[in-house]
Design a protein around this motif. Structure first.
Motif, PDB file in Angstrom:
ATOM      1  N   GLN A 219      58.073  16.678  48.846  1.00 48.44           N
ATOM      2  CA  GLN A 219      58.547  17.791  49.639  1.00 48.44           C
ATOM      3  C   GLN A 219      60.075  17.818  49.792  1.00 48.44           C
ATOM      4  O   GLN A 219      60.611  18.695  50.440  1.00 48.44           O
ATOM      5  CB  GLN A 219      57.911  17.763  51.038  1.00 48.44           C
ATOM      6  CG  GLN A 219      56.460  18.268  51.052  1.00 48.44           C
ATOM      7  CD  GLN A 219      55.495  17.213  50.563  1.00 48.44           C
ATOM      8  OE1 GLN A 219      55.694  16.051  50.839  1.00 48.44           O
ATOM      9  NE2 GLN A 219      54.458  17.615  49.858  1.00 48.44           N
ATOM     10  N   THR A 220      60.774  16.851  49.231  1.00 46.07           N
ATOM     11  CA  THR A 220      62.227  16.817  49.367  1.00 46.07           C
ATOM     12  C   THR A 220      62.857  17.950  48.556  1.00 46.07           C
ATOM     13  O   THR A 220      62.619  18.088  47.367  1.00 46.07           O
ATOM     14  CB  THR A 220      62.798  15.472  48.889  1.00 46.07           C
ATOM     15  OG1 THR A 220      62.233  14.426  49.671  1.00 46.07           O
ATOM     16  CG2 THR A 220      64.312  15.451  49.041  1.00 46.07           C
ATOM     17  N   ARG A 221      63.674  18.777  49.216  1.00 50.65           N
ATOM     18  CA  ARG A 221      64.378  19.869  48.548  1.00 50.65           C
ATOM     19  C   ARG A 221      65.809  19.433  48.284  1.00 50.65           C
ATOM     20  O   ARG A 221      66.517  19.033  49.206  1.00 50.65           O
ATOM     21  CB  ARG A 221      64.365  21.123  49.409  1.00 50.65           C
ATOM     22  CG  ARG A 221      64.976  22.354  48.722  1.00 50.65           C
ATOM     23  CD  ARG A 221      64.685  23.611  49.515  1.00 50.65           C
ATOM     24  NE  ARG A 221      65.329  23.573  50.828  1.00 50.65           N
ATOM     25  CZ  ARG A 221      66.497  24.151  51.113  1.00 50.65           C
ATOM     26  NH1 ARG A 221      67.159  24.800  50.161  1.00 50.65           N
ATOM     27  NH2 ARG A 221      67.002  24.088  52.319  1.00 50.65           N
ATOM     28  N   GLN A 222      66.233  19.481  47.040  1.00 54.76           N
ATOM     29  CA  GLN A 222      67.578  19.050  46.675  1.00 54.76           C
ATOM     30  C   GLN A 222      68.464  20.266  46.418  1.00 54.76           C
ATOM     31  O   GLN A 222      68.058  21.208  45.735  1.00 54.76           O
ATOM     32  CB  GLN A 222      67.529  18.157  45.430  1.00 54.76           C
ATOM     33  CG  GLN A 222      66.664  16.916  45.632  1.00 54.76           C
ATOM     34  CD  GLN A 222      66.767  15.965  44.475  1.00 54.76           C
ATOM     35  OE1 GLN A 222      67.861  15.599  44.068  1.00 54.76           O
ATOM     36  NE2 GLN A 222      65.634  15.569  43.935  1.00 54.76           N
ATOM     37  N   VAL A 223      69.664  20.218  46.997  1.00 53.02           N
ATOM     38  CA  VAL A 223      70.585  21.340  46.910  1.00 53.02           C
ATOM     39  C   VAL A 223      71.966  20.818  46.540  1.00 53.02           C
ATOM     40  O   VAL A 223      72.364  19.746  46.994  1.00 53.02           O
ATOM     41  CB  VAL A 223      70.671  22.086  48.263  1.00 53.02           C
ATOM     42  CG1 VAL A 223      71.649  23.251  48.167  1.00 53.02           C
ATOM     43  CG2 VAL A 223      69.294  22.572  48.696  1.00 53.02           C
ATOM     44  N   TYR A 224      72.691  21.530  45.694  1.00 49.89           N
ATOM     45  CA  TYR A 224      74.086  21.170  45.444  1.00 49.89           C
ATOM     46  C   TYR A 224      74.936  22.433  45.433  1.00 49.89           C
ATOM     47  O   TYR A 224      74.441  23.545  45.211  1.00 49.89           O
ATOM     48  CB  TYR A 224      74.226  20.404  44.127  1.00 49.89           C
ATOM     49  CG  TYR A 224      74.089  21.231  42.869  1.00 49.89           C
ATOM     50  CD1 TYR A 224      75.225  21.776  42.249  1.00 49.89           C
ATOM     51  CD2 TYR A 224      72.845  21.461  42.303  1.00 49.89           C
ATOM     52  CE1 TYR A 224      75.112  22.533  41.091  1.00 49.89           C
ATOM     53  CE2 TYR A 224      72.713  22.213  41.151  1.00 49.89           C
ATOM     54  CZ  TYR A 224      73.850  22.760  40.549  1.00 49.89           C
ATOM     55  OH  TYR A 224      73.735  23.506  39.411  1.00 49.89           O
ATOM     56  N   TYR A 225      76.228  22.255  45.725  1.00 47.98           N
ATOM     57  CA  TYR A 225      77.168  23.363  45.769  1.00 47.98           C
ATOM     58  C   TYR A 225      78.347  23.065  44.857  1.00 47.98           C
ATOM     59  O   TYR A 225      78.836  21.942  44.820  1.00 47.98           O
ATOM     60  CB  TYR A 225      77.680  23.598  47.203  1.00 47.98           C
ATOM     61  CG  TYR A 225      76.593  23.932  48.190  1.00 47.98           C
ATOM     62  CD1 TYR A 225      76.192  25.253  48.393  1.00 47.98           C
ATOM     63  CD2 TYR A 225      75.968  22.928  48.926  1.00 47.98           C
ATOM     64  CE1 TYR A 225      75.197  25.569  49.292  1.00 47.98           C
ATOM     65  CE2 TYR A 225      74.961  23.230  49.830  1.00 47.98           C
ATOM     66  CZ  TYR A 225      74.576  24.561  50.003  1.00 47.98           C
ATOM     67  OH  TYR A 225      73.587  24.862  50.896  1.00 47.98           O
ATOM     68  N   GLU A 226      78.814  24.050  44.116  1.00 42.98           N
ATOM     69  CA  GLU A 226      79.967  23.884  43.247  1.00 42.98           C
ATOM     70  C   GLU A 226      81.198  24.496  43.910  1.00 42.98           C
ATOM     71  O   GLU A 226      81.125  25.601  44.470  1.00 42.98           O
ATOM     72  CB  GLU A 226      79.721  24.552  41.899  1.00 42.98           C
ATOM     73  CG  GLU A 226      78.655  23.872  41.058  1.00 42.98           C
ATOM     74  CD  GLU A 226      78.534  24.491  39.678  1.00 42.98           C
ATOM     75  OE1 GLU A 226      79.226  25.512  39.428  1.00 42.98           O
ATOM     76  OE2 GLU A 226      77.768  23.977  38.870  1.00 42.98           O
TER      77      GLU A 226
END
Length: 233
Positions: A219-226
């Motif tokens: 259930q872990t949601r991974q997010v990244y921002y540039e």
């Protein structure tokens, strides 16, 4: 068996104090590696489990070790080898959490910690020892760690220990344990030296493979921002 939908921790032979402890930790049902490994560990079988970190493997070996301890003696009955002191501390803490309602004694041993404290605890007596190969071998050679009563040996992250050059230390430690011991080997990969080690020191091991998608964090949601380097701060 590949699914654990119908299996509960209550079905695995765990006692009420252990069930209470893992319930408080939020464990609702066993992961695939736990469901398959715990039964084999209870039966006394050797186990080779190929599994990534995050599959719940620590509980897979720690829970049956706790349940099978002889509470009447404070001699080392279980030995867990880990590649790093960080993992040794993590595994020892897991044992404490799982066994919080039972009278068990655990000692992590690793380099970088004053050896005098370890000597004092070993002198008082301990049932479960978790440590890195180098420091464990140091205690064995000093005569401060006796392994003649060890029933279970766990090699955790065996491929990492191989990469760090611990293979000879591991063999030296295994040779100090009773030949009738139970051995459980956990490794993300199975390089040839690890396979040879298993063939030499394990007896008809049960083999378990857990795929990466069967990890405990689906259930872990991974997010990244540039963003540009000058905006980083």
């Amino acid at each position: 068996m590949t699914m654990t939908d119908s299996i509960r921790f209550e079905d695995l032979g765990l006692t009420e104090p252990t069930l209470k402890a893992i319930g408080e930790l939020g464990y609702e049902e066993p992961t695939p590696i736990q469901a398959r490994t715990i039964n084999y560990m209870f039966e006394g079988a050797d186990v080779i489990a190929q599994a990534q970190t995050g599959t719940g493997k620590t509980a897979a070996f720690a829970l049956p070790i706790i349940e099978k301890l002889d509470r009447t003696t404070r001699t080392p009955q279980a030995l867990v080898l880990t590649p790093t002191r960080e993992l040794a501390m993590q595994v020892a803490e897991a044992f404490h959490s799982y066994g919080k309602y039972q009278r068990i004694s655990i000692l992590p041993v690793y380099g970088g910690q004053p050896i005098e404290r370890q000597l004092r605890v070993l002198d008082r007596g301990v049932q479960i020892v978790v440590g890195t190969p180098g420091r464990l071998l140091d205690h064995i050679r000093r005569g401060t760690l006796k392994l003649d009563a060890v029933r279970t040996v766990v090699l955790d992250e065996a491929d990492e220990m191989l990469d760090m050059g611990f293979i000879e230390d591991i063999e030296a430690i295994l040779q100090e344990t009773p030949p009738e011991r139970q051995t459980a080997l956990f490794s993300a990969t199975m390089p040839d030296p690890i396979a040879k080690l298993a063939k030499r020191y394990m007896r008809d091991p049960q083999r378990i493979t857990v795929q990466a998608e069967q990890m405990t964090v689906p259930q872990t949601r991974q997010v990244y921002y540039e963003f540009g380097g000058r905006d980083r701060l």
